[in-house]
Design a protein around this motif. Structure first.
Motif, PDB file in Angstrom:
ATOM      1  N   LEU A   1       0.847  -1.204   0.000  1.00 38.54           N
ATOM      2  CA  LEU A   1       0.000   0.000   0.000  1.00 38.54           C
ATOM      3  C   LEU A   1       0.879   1.250   0.000  1.00 38.54           C
ATOM      4  O   LEU A   1       0.615   2.227  -0.700  1.00 38.54           O
ATOM      5  CB  LEU A   1      -0.925  -0.008   1.230  1.00 38.54           C
ATOM      6  N   LYS A   2       1.955   1.186   0.774  1.00 36.72           N
ATOM      7  CA  LYS A   2       2.891   2.332   0.821  1.00 36.72           C
ATOM      8  C   LYS A   2       3.446   2.607  -0.578  1.00 36.72           C
ATOM      9  O   LYS A   2       3.446   3.745  -1.043  1.00 36.72           O
ATOM     10  CB  LYS A   2       4.021   2.030   1.814  1.00 36.72           C
ATOM     11  N   LYS A   3       3.841   1.530  -1.250  1.00 37.67           N
ATOM     12  CA  LYS A   3       4.433   1.690  -2.606  1.00 37.67           C
ATOM     13  C   LYS A   3       3.395   2.290  -3.542  1.00 37.67           C
ATOM     14  O   LYS A   3       3.669   3.234  -4.286  1.00 37.67           O
ATOM     15  CB  LYS A   3       4.893   0.309  -3.099  1.00 37.67           C
ATOM     16  N   LEU A   4       2.167   1.765  -3.456  1.00 37.19           N
ATOM     17  CA  LEU A   4       1.103   2.246  -4.340  1.00 37.19           C
ATOM     18  C   LEU A   4       0.875   3.741  -4.122  1.00 37.19           C
ATOM     19  O   LEU A   4       0.785   4.523  -5.064  1.00 37.19           O
ATOM     20  CB  LEU A   4      -0.200   1.476  -4.043  1.00 37.19           C
ATOM     21  N   LEU A   5       0.830   4.161  -2.864  1.00 31.70           N
ATOM     22  CA  LEU A   5       0.578   5.570  -2.563  1.00 31.70           C
ATOM     23  C   LEU A   5       1.754   6.440  -3.001  1.00 31.70           C
ATOM     24  O   LEU A   5       1.580   7.548  -3.511  1.00 31.70           O
ATOM     25  CB  LEU A   5       0.290   5.745  -1.071  1.00 31.70           C
ATOM     26  N   GLU A   6       2.976   5.907  -2.842  1.00 32.33           N
ATOM     27  CA  GLU A   6       4.152   6.689  -3.264  1.00 32.33           C
ATOM     28  C   GLU A   6       4.160   6.880  -4.773  1.00 32.33           C
ATOM     29  O   GLU A   6       4.574   7.921  -5.287  1.00 32.33           O
ATOM     30  CB  GLU A   6       5.430   5.997  -2.772  1.00 32.33           C
ATOM     31  N   GLU A   7       3.647   5.879  -5.485  1.00 35.06           N
ATOM     32  CA  GLU A   7       3.573   6.008  -6.957  1.00 35.06           C
ATOM     33  C   GLU A   7       2.521   7.052  -7.341  1.00 35.06           C
ATOM     34  O   GLU A   7       2.725   7.857  -8.240  1.00 35.06           O
ATOM     35  CB  GLU A   7       3.185   4.657  -7.587  1.00 35.06           C
ATOM     36  N   ARG A   8       1.395   7.030  -6.604  1.00 27.71           N
ATOM     37  CA  ARG A   8       0.290   7.938  -6.970  1.00 27.71           C
ATOM     38  C   ARG A   8       0.545   9.357  -6.484  1.00 27.71           C
ATOM     39  O   ARG A   8      -0.053  10.302  -6.989  1.00 27.71           O
ATOM     40  CB  ARG A   8      -1.030   7.417  -6.383  1.00 27.71           C
ATOM     41  N   PHE A   9       1.358   9.495  -5.438  1.00 32.31           N
ATOM     42  CA  PHE A   9       1.685  10.827  -4.918  1.00 32.31           C
ATOM     43  C   PHE A   9       3.204  11.000  -4.968  1.00 32.31           C
ATOM     44  O   PHE A   9       3.896  10.899  -3.949  1.00 32.31           O
ATOM     45  CB  PHE A   9       1.180  11.000  -3.476  1.00 32.31           C
ATOM     46  N   PRO A  10       3.751  11.218  -6.200  1.00 29.74           N
ATOM     47  CA  PRO A  10       5.217  11.302  -6.348  1.00 29.74           C
ATOM     48  C   PRO A  10       5.814  12.338  -5.400  1.00 29.74           C
ATOM     49  O   PRO A  10       5.273  13.448  -5.258  1.00 29.74           O
ATOM     50  CB  PRO A  10       5.393  11.727  -7.809  1.00 29.74           C
ATOM     51  N   GLY A  11       6.859  11.933  -4.713  1.00 31.93           N
ATOM     52  CA  GLY A  11       7.576  12.869  -3.846  1.00 31.93           C
ATOM     53  C   GLY A  11       6.936  13.044  -2.482  1.00 31.93           C
ATOM     54  O   GLY A  11       7.442  13.766  -1.635  1.00 31.93           O
ATOM     55  N   ALA A  12       5.810  12.344  -2.260  1.00 31.06           N
ATOM     56  CA  ALA A  12       5.129  12.516  -0.965  1.00 31.06           C
ATOM     57  C   ALA A  12       5.813  11.674   0.108  1.00 31.06           C
ATOM     58  O   ALA A  12       6.472  10.692  -0.181  1.00 31.06           O
ATOM     59  CB  ALA A  12       3.684  12.071  -1.091  1.00 31.06           C
ATOM     60  N   GLN A  13       5.626  12.103   1.360  1.00 27.04           N
ATOM     61  CA  GLN A  13       6.029  11.271   2.499  1.00 27.04           C
ATOM     62  C   GLN A  13       4.813  10.430   2.868  1.00 27.04           C
ATOM     63  O   GLN A  13       3.736  10.982   3.101  1.00 27.04           O
ATOM     64  CB  GLN A  13       6.359  12.160   3.694  1.00 27.04           C
ATOM     65  N   VAL A  14       4.985   9.111   2.845  1.00 26.73           N
ATOM     66  CA  VAL A  14       3.853   8.212   3.097  1.00 26.73           C
ATOM     67  C   VAL A  14       4.159   7.308   4.281  1.00 26.73           C
ATOM     68  O   VAL A  14       5.229   6.714   4.347  1.00 26.73           O
ATOM     69  CB  VAL A  14       3.578   7.335   1.841  1.00 26.73           C
ATOM     70  N   ALA A  15       3.202   7.217   5.209  1.00 26.18           N
ATOM     71  CA  ALA A  15       3.331   6.261   6.319  1.00 26.18           C
ATOM     72  C   ALA A  15       2.067   5.407   6.329  1.00 26.18           C
ATOM     73  O   ALA A  15       0.962   5.934   6.171  1.00 26.18           O
ATOM     74  CB  ALA A  15       3.472   7.016   7.631  1.00 26.18           C
TER      75      ALA A  15
END
Lengths: 77, 105
Positions: free
Chosen positions: A7-21
């Motif tokens: 899920l983290k990877k998916l969100l990082e792909e959809r929100f480039p450059g975002a900090q995801v936890a």
């Protein structure tokens, strides 16, 4: 089923450059608490911000992911 | 029969409406229970719709609000969001402002 890292990877792909936890809330890999820090949320209402996250997760939401607790923030300028 | 028109009607039928899993006093999901717990701090009289009462409620609701999950809070017919947004708005006092503006308080 989806893992927190998937899920983290998916969100990082959809929100480039975002900090995801991502945190598994129940240990059953289907109730996740996510925090996303990205400039894309600037100037948007909470509903609009959360809708962006819903769209990013797409069809997973309510299928592989039963519940998603969302915290969105804009990076401190 | 539950359909999109009925969902819109119910959303407009009360100042505060929460669609969730389970009833007001027997919520069947942690997030629905949280939404009710938060709203109970502000007022006692509001509407809770149990999406399990009829299988058509959820698809109709999602089509109307464009929000795929429950719970969903509406104030004066406006989608406010789920329990995480409610918690955030409660912390900032924004939820009280919205309830006051809607003359629900």
């Amino acid at each position: 089923m989806m893992s927190t890292s998937q899920l983290k990877k998916l969100l990082e792909e959809r929100f480039p450059g975002a900090q995801v936890a991502v945190r598994d809330m129940t240990g059953t890999s289907d109730h996740f608490d996510v925090e996303i820090v990205s400039p894309v949320f600037a100037g948007k209402s909470l509903v609009e911000q959360h809708k962006l996250v819903h769209q990013a997760v797409g069809a997973h939401l309510t299928t592989t992911i039963h519940a998603l607790q969302i915290k969105t923030r804009v990076p401190a300028s | 029969m539950w359909n999109q028109d009925k969902v819109k009607e119910v959303i407009q039928s009360d100042k505060v409406v929460i669609f969730g899993k389970g009833s007001r006093f027997e919520p069947m999901c942690g997030f629905t229970a949280k939404a009710i717990r938060i709203m109970d701090q502000y007022l006692a009289d509001y509407t809770v719709v149990n999406i399990f009462d009829d299988e058509n409620i959820r698809p109709s609701l999602v089509a109307v609000s464009g929000w795929p999950t429950t719970p969903q809070l509406f104030i004066n017919g406006e989608l406010i969001g789920g329990s995480d947004i409610m918690e955030e708005l409660a912390k900032t006092g924004e939820l009280k402002n919205k309830l006051t503006a809607a003359k629900a308080l």
